[in-house]
Design an enzyme around this catalytic site. Structure first.
Site, PDB file in Angstrom:
ATOM      1  N   ASP A  55       0.885  -1.272  -0.006  1.00 46.10           N
ATOM      2  CA  ASP A  55      -0.038   0.243  -0.090  1.00 46.10           C
ATOM      3  C   ASP A  55       0.795   1.359   0.055  1.00 46.10           C
ATOM      4  O   ASP A  55       2.203   1.391   0.591  1.00 46.10           O
ATOM      5  CB  ASP A  55      -0.905  -0.072   1.207  1.00 46.10           C
ATOM      6  CG  ASP A  55      -1.965  -0.981   1.228  1.00 46.10           C
ATOM      7  OD1 ASP A  55      -2.173  -1.574   0.385  1.00 46.10           O
ATOM      8  OD2 ASP A  55      -2.478  -1.381   2.207  1.00 46.10           O
ATOM      9  N   LYS A  56       0.381   2.169  -0.650  1.00 50.54           N
ATOM     10  CA  LYS A  56       1.079   3.602  -0.734  1.00 50.54           C
ATOM     11  C   LYS A  56       1.839   3.950   0.525  1.00 50.54           C
ATOM     12  O   LYS A  56       3.208   4.400   0.625  1.00 50.54           O
ATOM     13  CB  LYS A  56       0.154   4.729  -1.248  1.00 50.54           C
ATOM     14  CG  LYS A  56       0.837   5.882  -1.340  1.00 50.54           C
ATOM     15  CD  LYS A  56       0.173   7.194  -1.843  1.00 50.54           C
ATOM     16  CE  LYS A  56       0.890   8.388  -1.826  1.00 50.54           C
ATOM     17  NZ  LYS A  56      -0.112   9.463  -2.366  1.00 50.54           N
TER      18      LYS A  56
END
Length: 238
Positions: A55-56
């Protein structure tokens, strides 16, 4: 850390292992709003293949293949769960047990688009955990993923009542401020306002263990983020 500053942990002719900063996209998003890690690596190597994603806002260890053959092999061992994946997270509060396995099926949330939830109709999901340092406010926990569902650690932490710090989807999303957990907190002379000690999702991919295409075993580690260590150090002082 500047967004383009990623650290190469290990590389050979087959693949590269990178310590991704929190806040950087793994691969380009639809909007093309900012440069992704894959694009930085493509600039460096001309050709690179995505094996798995973070995930970012999650930091830490991620692999990219350098050739098509290695890409197929690495994707397969990830899919077949032949890669041991370990994460570090700062959770809110202190889990009752020092270690255990969270075994709770995960599915897409019916009404909250883009989020997941525990539900009996979901896919089987198991997360092992071990509390490394505990405190009534926040604890440092090591996780091992036995399955690879979307947002798995985040959903399972919420499920046991100890969401990850700074998680906007499954926790309160609030930045971690020392003043909220330390009675004797004093602002330093140079600061007009308090700076958060953690201001992003408190999750970090710290270890991958796998056997490569040539039968060689790799144990790769990305060190714990300094802000995780700093918070636990401060909490020890009381």
């Amino acid at each position: 850390m500047a967004k383009s500053k990623f650290e190469i942990i290990f590389e050979n002719d087959d693949f590269v292992a990178v310590n991704k900063p929190g806040g950087m996209l793994t691969i380009p998003d639809r909007e093309q709003t900012e440069k992704s890690l894959k694009e930085y690596l493509t600039d460096k190597y001309q050709q690179i293949f995505t094996v798995h994603r973070l995930d970012k806002d999650t930091s830490g260890l991620i692999l990219f293949a350098k050739t098509d053959v290695v890409h197929k092999y690495l994707c397969k061992i990830f899919e077949d769960r032949q890669v041991e994946k370990y994460y570090l997270g700062v959770v809110m509060g202190a889990p009752i047990d020092d270690e255990g396995i969270i075994d709770a099926p995960i599915t897409e949330h019916l009404t909250k688009k883009g989020s997941m939830t525990v539900h009996r109709s979901g896919k089987a999901s198991q997360t092992g955990y071990s509390v490394m340092e505990r405190n009534q406010h926040f604890s440092l926990v090591s996780f091992r993923l036995f399955t690879g569902r979307t947002h798995q650690i985040r959903v399972h932490c919420k499920h046991i009542g100890h969401p990850l710090a700074c998680d906007p989807l499954y926790g309160d999303g609030k930045q971690v401020l020392l003043s909220s957990v330390k009675k004797k907190f004093k602002l330093s002379k140079h600061d007009e306002e308090e700076r958060p000690i953690i201001n992003r999702l408190a999750l970090h991919s710290y270890k991958l263990v796998f056997t490569d295409l040539h039968g060689q075993l790799h144990t790769l580690e990305a060190p714990a983020p300094k802000e995780f260590r700093a918070l636990m150090q401060q909490l020890k002082k009381g």
